[in-house]
Write an enzyme that holds these catalytic residues in place. Structure first.
Site, short mmCIF file in Angstrom:
data_model
loop_
_atom_site.label_atom_id
_atom_site.label_comp_id
_atom_site.label_asym_id
_atom_site.label_seq_id
_atom_site.Cartn_x
_atom_site.Cartn_y
_atom_site.Cartn_z
N ARG A 26 0.87 -1.18 0.00
CA ARG A 26 0.00 0.00 0.00
C ARG A 26 0.90 1.23 0.00
O ARG A 26 2.06 1.16 0.42
CB ARG A 26 -0.87 0.00 1.25
CG ARG A 26 -1.81 -1.19 1.34
CD ARG A 26 -2.51 -1.24 2.72
NE ARG A 26 -3.39 -2.38 2.80
CZ ARG A 26 -3.06 -3.57 3.31
NH1 ARG A 26 -1.83 -3.75 3.79
NH2 ARG A 26 -3.91 -4.55 3.35
N LYS A 51 -1.42 -2.43 7.50
CA LYS A 51 -2.81 -2.17 7.86
C LYS A 51 -3.17 -2.97 9.10
O LYS A 51 -2.81 -4.14 9.22
CB LYS A 51 -3.71 -2.55 6.69
CG LYS A 51 -5.14 -2.10 6.86
CD LYS A 51 -5.90 -2.33 5.57
CE LYS A 51 -7.31 -1.82 5.71
NZ LYS A 51 -8.05 -1.98 4.45
N HIS A 121 -3.11 2.57 -6.02
CA HIS A 121 -3.52 1.27 -5.50
C HIS A 121 -3.69 0.24 -6.63
O HIS A 121 -3.61 -0.96 -6.39
CB HIS A 121 -4.82 1.43 -4.70
CG HIS A 121 -5.08 0.33 -3.73
ND1 HIS A 121 -4.40 0.20 -2.54
CD2 HIS A 121 -5.94 -0.71 -3.78
CE1 HIS A 121 -4.84 -0.86 -1.88
NE2 HIS A 121 -5.77 -1.43 -2.62
N ARG A 124 -0.97 -2.25 -6.89
CA ARG A 124 -1.11 -3.37 -5.96
C ARG A 124 -1.96 -4.47 -6.59
O ARG A 124 -1.63 -5.65 -6.51
CB ARG A 124 -1.72 -2.82 -4.67
CG ARG A 124 -1.91 -3.78 -3.55
CD ARG A 124 -2.31 -2.96 -2.31
NE ARG A 124 -2.96 -3.76 -1.30
CZ ARG A 124 -2.31 -4.53 -0.43
NH1 ARG A 124 -1.00 -4.59 -0.46
NH2 ARG A 124 -2.98 -5.21 0.48
N HIS A 147 -3.49 -9.55 3.55
CA HIS A 147 -4.93 -9.65 3.78
C HIS A 147 -5.22 -10.71 4.83
O HIS A 147 -4.64 -11.80 4.79
CB HIS A 147 -5.66 -10.04 2.49
CG HIS A 147 -5.67 -8.98 1.46
ND1 HIS A 147 -5.76 -9.25 0.11
CD2 HIS A 147 -5.60 -7.62 1.54
CE1 HIS A 147 -5.75 -8.14 -0.57
NE2 HIS A 147 -5.65 -7.14 0.26
N TYR A 156 -9.39 -8.64 -5.48
CA TYR A 156 -8.26 -8.07 -6.21
C TYR A 156 -8.06 -8.78 -7.55
O TYR A 156 -7.59 -8.19 -8.51
CB TYR A 156 -6.97 -8.21 -5.41
CG TYR A 156 -6.73 -7.11 -4.42
CD1 TYR A 156 -5.57 -6.36 -4.48
CD2 TYR A 156 -7.64 -6.80 -3.43
CE1 TYR A 156 -5.32 -5.34 -3.58
CE2 TYR A 156 -7.42 -5.80 -2.53
CZ TYR A 156 -6.25 -5.07 -2.60
OH TYR A 156 -6.01 -4.06 -1.72
#
Length: 189
Positions: A26, A51, A121, A124, A147, A156
């Site tokens: 990210r 995250k 993004h 990614r 994740h 994704y």
């Protein structure tokens, strides 16, 4: 990346693009990196606070490190601080804000002739799709992206084009049982 130029700003932008695209980080994770977080020998980057405050180590290929190298050499002349930092002025060497990095990447995309709305993004997502197309298992892609939920990772991967889906279905083997085998009614009692 070719449109970034060879000055300090261009080297920094090219390095950031390489890290985002080839490691799947990210934007904020990339901006939080320090040189100590890079391990070219192992081909890895250490995300100290991803995250949710989670720490993880991710892979990055040799090509990504090669694209980052010119920025690393230029970065040596600046004060100690984050890998991607402010380039000049009184705040040289201090953290480069995510909003400023996004503006820079938007400008580079426009300069390169990207006519669709560009969001960093997307690099990614591109990384995740490339891993999938190379046959990397979904659970490995999930760990690389950081994740918790595999469902998020599968979102994704929805960027697969329709032709690829159709080709995959046509490449499937025919059924091993008769199509009507499951349609027979049970004998009456």
């Amino acid at each position: 990346m070719r449109c970034c130029g060879d000055g300090l700003y261009g080297l920094r932008a090219r390095g950031l693009i390489a890290v985002l695209w080839r490691s799947g980080l990210r934007v904020q994770e990339a901006l939080d990196l320090t040189e100590l977080d890079l391990d070219r020998r192992r081909g890895s980057l250490l995300v100290r606070r991803g995250k949710g405050g989670r720490r993880r180590e991710v892979g990055m290929d040799d090509w990504g490190f090669a694209q980052l190298e010119p920025w690393l050499r230029a970065r040596e002349q600046m004060p100690v601080g984050p890998l991607f930092c402010v380039v000049n002025g009184r705040s040289c060497g201090r953290p480069w804000r995510a909003s400023a990095a996004r503006v820079t990447l938007h400008r580079q995309a426009a300069r390169a002739g990207v006519w669709r709305r560009f969001v960093p993004h997307q690099l990614r997502h591109a990384h995740a799709l490339e891993l999938l197309r190379e046959g990397v298992p979904l659970n490995v892609i999930q760990r690389q992206l950081g994740h918790r939920n595999r469902g998020v990772t599968s979102i994704y991967l929805q960027g697969i084009d329709l032709d690829e889906i159709i080709e995959t279905v046509h490449a499937c083997r025919p059924p091993m049982i008769s199509a009507s085998a499951g349609l027979l009614l049970p004998p009456p009692r």
